[in-house]
Each structure stands twice: as C-alpha cells, then as structure tokens.
Design a protein around this motif. Structure first.
Motif: not given
Lengths: 402, 179
Positions: A245-246, A271-278, A312-313, A336-338
C-alpha cells in the motif's frame, strides 16, 4: 502499421495484452500481410501446446497442511493492535503504569523547559510521544507509539526537512562485521542514509536544475546576468517492496562539480493524497547525540534519501520537493505516482539498500525478512552490474546465510 | 482477562478463517503448481504453498484482499526461491531436482502422474533462460496478465512482453520434438 513477423507485439496481441487501439492496428496489419498471419498461426500453436505441457493437474495440500493453516487463521491475533492496558498480563501492568508515569513526566518536562531541554536517555521516545495525540491513562499507546512515531501525518506535519548528507562509506564497517566477525551488524550502527550515500545513484523521475548568477562574463551568454549550474534535484517513485500500500520516494540532490552549494529542501506532501510518510532511517538509540542537519553540499557530491509514503491514490501527484540553492528558490520538483512507469535500476538498488537497512535494524513497521532482501537482491542482479554493487549483493548473500 | 485471544473478536476471527479458506480453495493448486516449477519437487512445493497461506493468516484480510492473487504469488515466489537457495548450498540443484522428480520409491498412481507431468514440464522449461522460464510459467500455467506478472516479479511489462515473445518462439522451435 507495418510489423515484422518477429515483432513482440504479435505475441502481446495473441495473448490479449494490447490496448484496444493497438490490437485493432495489429489485427489490420495481420489481415494485410500473409507473413504476419503465418507468424501468428505458429505462435498460436506454440501457445496451445505450451499451456498443455505445463498443466500439472490439480495438486492439493495434504489434509494436515490444510488443518494447520485453518487453525492458524482461527488463532491469528490482529497484528499491530494498539497497546492497551487491557491486553497486558497482570504482572506487567505495574511496569507499564510506571513507564506511563515516566513518559508523562518527560512530556511535562519538555513542555516546561522547551524542546531543547535534555531529558536523559529517554529523549527520543519522549519527543516522539509528545507529537502524538494523547489519551486517557487506560489507553496510552506506549510501545506501539514508540515503534511508529517516525511516521508523520501530513495534517500534523505538512512538511519535512530533507537532510543533506553527502558521500558516505557506510558499507565498509558493515562489510567488515559480516565478513570478518561473521555476524550481523549492531542495528544501532546501521544507517540507511549512510548506505544510500555509499553509492552513486540517480533517480530517473522529474528533475530540476537550479542556477545561480556569477560575476564572470561568459562569451556564449550576452545577457547581463550570467548564471551557472548550482545543483540538481531529482525524484523517483517506485512501489514499496515490503508494503504494497506504500511507495518509496527516492530523492537526490546533486551539486556543482567544482563549487560547494548551500541547499535547503523539504518534502511537502499533499494532505489529500498522502495518509502518512516517514524518512527511511534507522532509529538512533536513546542517549546518542542526534547529528545536526547540514545544508552544505560539497562540490561534486550528491545526497540521496528515501521516504516511505502511504498514499491514498494510485496515480497522480502526492507532493513536491520545495528547495533553494544558495538562498535562491528553485522550481519545485513534483513527486508523482505513475503506475505505468518502470523503476530505474538505480531506484531498485536504492530499494534493496533500504530493505537491507530495515532488516538489519529489525524495523517493526517494515517487517522486512531475509526472504524479501534476497528477492530484491535477485531483482537487481545482472551481469553488467558495477563491481561495487555486485560486492554489495555478495555481502547480502553472506549476511542472509550467517 | 480473556485467556484465549481469538475469543476477543469472534466475528473478525471467523471472517479471517473463511477468507483464508476461500483463498485456499481458489489458489491452492495454482500456488503448488507454480512453486513446483521453481523447485521441481511437488512435496516441497506443497510446503511452500502451506507457508504462503500461513503468512496470509497473519495479514489483515481487508488489506490484502484487493491484490490477493499478486500477493500470494509474490510470497510463494519469494519463499520458493528461498528454499531453492538453501538447497543449492547443500547439493547441486540439478542433482536435487532430478532425484526428486524421478523419485526413488514406488508412488501411488496420481502422485506418479503428477511427477511425470512435472518432469516433462521441467525438461521443457530447462531450455529457457531463468527470466523466460519464470514469465512463461506465470503466463501460460497460471494465466496471470502482464501487469500481474510485473507485480510478482518486479520486471517491467515491456520486458515481460519481450521475454514471453522470445520464450514462446523458443518453445515453437522445440515443441514438435518434445511433445
């Protein structure tokens, strides 16, 4: 469309792997060319024969194996459940209560004396705890919080400073421990950032070059403002090998070959496309001084870091790298996610380095095991791999077999 | 305090068991077949498939359900290669696989038939490169799409298309003599 009878698209067409538009073009080409029609007929025959010869029937698990699996499913406890006093064995409750009191005391101390106040050996955990939502005494998530605190939520941490690291030699002491002492390195001695920066790796995603003005006149440039290359920032996103999922975001900062540069960079997640990050880095043990963040990128050096981002996208923008070189703001680099883009060899190697670092550190969030590290090593293995990377693969193999 | 953790949430526990059972019904044979083509040993392949489902028991169904097929094949593949790697350290793999494929005892009919099928498939696949073999098995034995194969192997879909094309051509040249 003109196709050669050896074109791989013929096989893709036969197997239904082309888009409708491409399939139509290939179908027309086959209709118009008897050589293509003959090639397709041969491939079709080979496909049918192959499918038959690979049919192994319907092998089944033994009854004992099935029973064992179903019993495991029945008894499986939910993973990573939040810590609760209700889940504790009775004799551990006083210990946990004492730990909770110590934690509250530490948080209170910090709130009274500021974030830089020393709190002895427990400072890192207390810092992490203070950033998390609190709760009533019966549900203070002590251990789970300590394990997960390096994840950030964009709503609470809308940006994260990117450290400038520069050339490292993290591979050398690790190799010595594995090869000479024949044991895995002390988890506290392994730094993912150090491993990443032991190699020259270049992300192949969006790239931005920052330039700064120089006083020298250049004959090729008639403009009164002469600029030169200051630094380059690049990103690449690839699937996270240990968490479907990451994604991993590999970020590179490269400097001018002959001039030092001051870089300030930060990751700004959407904020709308990332749940959490590290930031992927092994935890610094309690009581150890935290290295101060540097902004200086030495001439000819590069700095590489990796982030684990739970998006989340499935595609599109998840954030940007906002940065400046020598005090001048540069164009932000999109992250960007591709899903259609294949990771570069360098990005895959970076993923292997991260997984190896997490495995040796027993990172509980990643839960990387030796099998995963071995699988990633196999992915990057190739005959034309540079010598130093081959050496790392050999080291991985030695580490797994200790 | 509840001494039995599974009693804490009977509904979710029951759902998990049913979820795993459904996954077994659907993918049990496919995973054993896939692992067998890597290991050339039907018994080891069963062990690998068992390990894969045991790993599934540890997952939250909701998190893996959407990409269950790719998840299972990925775990199965990694586990099979792990077993293969350990075997290689003990004795040369060709000796292991052919000893296991041939078998040294009388087998019941069905087991014998499975071993014969596996032997035939193994002999055919040995003519391919390692990468070709893997994608050919996932495509023609397991029916995965290029994208699913990409998720399992980490290879690009373009590379997979090329490997399948060249592998199929190689098979086209070999099959009349082998079948």
């Amino acid at each position: 469309m003109k196709l050669h009878p050896e074109d791989p698209r013929l096989t893709s067409y036969l197997l239904g792997e082309l888009s409708p538009q491409d399939a139509e073009l290939v179908a027309t080409a086959i209709q118009d060319d008897p050589a293509l029609a003959a090639a397709i007929a041969e491939l079709e025959e080979a496909r049918d024969s192959l499918a038959g010869s690979l049919d192994l029937g319907e092998p089944r698990l033994d009854r004992e194996q099935r029973d064992r699996i179903l019993a495991a499913a029945r008894n499986a406890e939910p993973k990573a459940s939040p810590f609760s006093f209700a889940n504790l064995k009775p004799y551990l409750a006083p210990v946990a209560a004492a730990a909770a009191i110590a934690l509250v005391a530490a948080i209170t101390w910090r709130s009274l004396h500021g974030p830089d106040a020393a709190i002895g050996a427990s400072e890192p955990d207390a810092t992490e705890a203070a950033e998390s939502p609190g709760g009533e005494a019966g549900s203070v998530p002590l251990p789970a919080l300590a394990e997960r605190a390096d994840f950030r939520k964009p709503q609470e941490s809308p940006e994260m400073a990117i450290p400038v690291i520069g050339r490292q030699s993290g591979f050398v002491p690790i190799a010595k421990t594995i090869r000479e002492d024949r044991k895995l390195p002390d988890p506290s001695k392994v730094r993912i950032s150090s491993l990443l920066n032991s190699y020259q790796l270049r992300p192949e995603g969006p790239t931005v070059v920052a330039r700064f003005p120089v006083s020298a006149w250049h004959p090729d440039n008639r403009s009164p403002v002469v600029t030169t290359h200051a630094a380059t920032a690049a990103t690449e996103v690839l699937p996270c090998p240990w968490k479907p999922s990451s994604v991993l975001v590999v970020i590179s900062l490269r400097g001018n070959p002959s001039v030092d540069c001051e870089i300030e960079a930060r990751f700004v997640p959407h904020t709308e496309s990332v749940r959490r990050y590290r930031l992927l880095e092994n935890r610094i043990p309690s009581g150890t001084a935290t290295p101060s963040a540097s902004h200086l990128l030495r001439a000819g050096e590069s700095s590489l870091i990796a982030l684990e981002v739970e998006a989340s996208t499935a595609s599109g923008s998840i954030g940007a790298i906002e940065w400046s070189a020598n005090g001048r703001a540069a164009t932000a680099v999109p992250v960007e996610l591709d899903p259609s883009r294949e990771p570069s060899n360098d990005a895959r190697f970076a993923a292997l380095l991260c997984a190896f670092g997490l495995w040796t550190a027993n990172d509980r969030d990643a839960q990387v095991d030796a099998a995963l590290v071995a699988a990633l090593a196999r992915e990057v293995a190739a005959e034309d791999l540079p010598t130093e990377r081959t050496d790392f693969l050999i080291l991985v193999d030695q580490a797994i077999n200790l | 305090m509840n001494p039995n953790p599974s009693d804490e949430s009977p509904t979710s526990s029951e759902t998990r068991e049913r979820f795993v059972e459904r996954a077994m019904e659907e993918f049990e044979s496919a995973l054993i077949g896939y692992a067998a083509t890597i290991l050339h040993d039907i018994d080891l392949a069963r062990d690998v498939a068992q390990d894969t489902f045991l790993r599934l028991c540890e997952q939250e169904p909701a998190k893996v359900e959407k990409q269950l097929k790719a998840w299972l094949f990925t775990v199965c593949r990694n586990r099979a290669f792990d077993v293969l790697r350990k075997q290689r350290r003990v004795e040369p793999i060709d000796e292991v696989r052919w000893k296991k494929v041939a078998g040294d005892e009388m087998q019941p009919d069905e087991t014998l038939r499975q071993r014969e099928r596996l032997e035939k498939a193994a002999a055919l696949l040995d003519r391919l490169t390692e990468n070709q073999r893997e994608v050919i098995v996932l495509k023609f034995q397991q029916g995965l799409s290029y994208r699913e194969i990409s998720e399992v192997t980490g290879l690009s879909t373009g590379n997979i298309g090329f490997l399948i094309h060249t592998g199929l051509k190689r098979m086209r040249d070999l099959l009349p003599a082998d079948i």
